[in-house]
Write an enzyme that holds these catalytic residues in place. Structure first.
Site, PDB file in Angstrom:
ATOM      1  N   TYR A 134      19.228  36.871  61.750  1.00 40.18           N
ATOM      2  CA  TYR A 134      20.518  37.547  61.606  1.00 40.18           C
ATOM      3  C   TYR A 134      20.377  38.997  61.133  1.00 40.18           C
ATOM      4  CZ  TYR A 134      22.718  32.903  61.874  1.00 40.18           C
ATOM      5  OH  TYR A 134      23.142  31.664  62.264  1.00 40.18           O
ATOM      6  N   LYS A 181       9.951  25.959  60.042  1.00 41.14           N
ATOM      7  CA  LYS A 181       9.478  25.375  61.300  1.00 41.14           C
ATOM      8  C   LYS A 181       8.148  26.042  61.649  1.00 41.14           C
ATOM      9  CE  LYS A 181      10.193  22.633  64.895  1.00 41.14           C
ATOM     10  NZ  LYS A 181      10.172  21.155  64.750  1.00 41.14           N
ATOM     11  N   ASP A 214      13.880  20.274  61.082  1.00 40.59           N
ATOM     12  CA  ASP A 214      14.528  19.142  61.751  1.00 40.59           C
ATOM     13  C   ASP A 214      14.485  17.892  60.872  1.00 40.59           C
ATOM     14  OD1 ASP A 214      11.805  19.303  62.079  1.00 40.59           O
ATOM     15  OD2 ASP A 214      11.794  18.740  64.192  1.00 40.59           O
ATOM     16  N   ASP A 238      22.187  28.787  57.432  1.00 43.74           N
ATOM     17  CA  ASP A 238      23.545  28.735  57.966  1.00 43.74           C
ATOM     18  C   ASP A 238      23.854  27.336  58.479  1.00 43.74           C
ATOM     19  OD1 ASP A 238      26.026  29.555  58.796  1.00 43.74           O
ATOM     20  OD2 ASP A 238      25.317  30.773  60.470  1.00 43.74           O
ATOM     21  N   ASP A 242      26.170  24.100  56.553  1.00 46.29           N
ATOM     22  CA  ASP A 242      27.326  23.478  57.201  1.00 46.29           C
ATOM     23  C   ASP A 242      27.197  21.957  57.217  1.00 46.29           C
ATOM     24  OD1 ASP A 242      28.552  25.877  57.599  1.00 46.29           O
ATOM     25  OD2 ASP A 242      28.399  25.890  59.774  1.00 46.29           O
TER      26      ASP A 242
END
Length: 343
Positions: A134, A181, A214, A238, A242
């Protein structure tokens, strides 16, 4: 006499203009001596002038002790420069490197999980806020043609990564879990793991746990009560925050803070966005904005007042004195009043 604290208030767009006034009313009810100054940065100004936040307004906003921000986003504006003029400008201009998103289940009926023993999520997601995917860095070649190539840079620095991980360890109650990751992103993952190992060595009293992103998402849903503080990069944070918000009852109860602990600057905004589909109907849930206000007063040093606000929000929701998304029937202003009555 104690120095008075100044709060810049930016209602923004959509439901921000409905829920932020309720948050301000809660702050006023606390009688902490805060002074408020409303700044009308948002879509209407951008559509009229091309500037969402002129320099003079920006200077006024950032001079405050804290900034309470509603939501930035309007379906009439597709230009990404609009949100960048407010959100990215404040976050980068004030170097607000830690996006802090706590998620705590206020009532069992809000949880989507059937196993009551695992519902009690009380996790703080610490998301790196100025780098990663971002950061806005990248390029596009042959735009608009069949040969178009889009490159989005995933930028990470030792300084940026190490300081946000250090912040996470500093607020941990028992554990910090770090998600990355590394097998698919070895350069970024390698840096994050190096910084995580160094921070863990400085804080032997805090358990340190590393998870693949994951697997972290899976474990959050399977057993959210096992997490304490979760730190990760911008995009992953982000998404994971959520998930945590959903496990705690939804975006209607999801607060967030963007802070720089070194400068004590902070922008406090609910996670939910402008929600244009329900804006102007008087049904928006003010709980997230009010819980965000609790983060603001805690940041200013009023920890006891912040906890009073959180307890009042929880009590109102448990009594079903809330908006329809929480199982109640109250309007935005009525839900705000129900919380104020419990302070």
């Amino acid at each position: 006499m104690a120095e008075r604290r100044h709060v810049s208030v930016i209602p923004g767009d959509g439901i921000g203009r409905e829920v932020i006034p309720e948050a301000v009313r809660v702050l006023e009810a606390l009688q902490l001596g805060l002074e408020f100054e409303t700044c009308d940065a948002g879509a209407e100004r951008f559509l009229a002038s091309g500037q969402a936040m002129p320099q003079e307004m920006y200077d006024q906003v950032v001079a405050a002790d804290a900034i309470l921000l509603g939501a930035i986003g309007d379906p009439r504006i597709e230009d990404p420069a609009y949100s960048a003029q407010v959100l990215r400008r404040l976050r980068n201009g004030l170097d607000l490197y830690a996006n802090v998103r706590p998620a705590r289940l206020l009532d069992d009926r809000l949880s989507p999980l059937k196993d009551a023993e695992r519902r009690a999520i009380d996790v703080i997601v610490v998301r790196e806020n100025t780098e990663g995917l971002y950061s806005g860095q990248g390029s596009t070649f042959h735009r608009g043609s069949e040969r178009e190539v889009a490159i989005q840079d995933h930028y990470n620095s030792y300084t940026g990564v190490s300081r946000v991980i250090e912040y996470a360890f500093g607020i941990a109650r028992r554990e910090v879990a770090m998600a990355d990751k590394w097998n698919a992103m070895p350069h970024a993952g390698g840096l994050w793991q190096r910084c995580f190992r160094e921070a863990a060595a400085r804080h032997p009293e805090v358990r340190a746990r590393h998870l693949m992103i994951d697997a972290c998402a899976l474990h959050l849903i399977h057993n959210p009560s096992s997490f304490d503080v979760l730190v990760t990069e911008n995009c992953f944070g982000d998404i994971l925050s959520d998930i945590c918000a959903s496990l705690a009852g939804g975006l209607g109860v999801a607060p967030s803070a963007n802070v720089n602990p070194s400068t004590s600057k902070g922008v406090f905004e609910p996670v939910h966005g402008s929600a244009p589909d329900i804006a102007g109907q008087g049904v928006a849930n003010p709980a997230a904005a009010i819980l965000t206000a609790a983060l603001l007063v805690q940041h200013l040093g009023f920890a006891e007042a912040a906890e009073r606000v959180r307890e009042a929000v929880g009590a109102a929701i448990r009594a079903c004195e809330c908006t329809r998304d929480m199982g109640g029937s109250l309007s935005t202003s009525e839900a705000g009043a129900a919380i104020i009555r419990r302070l």
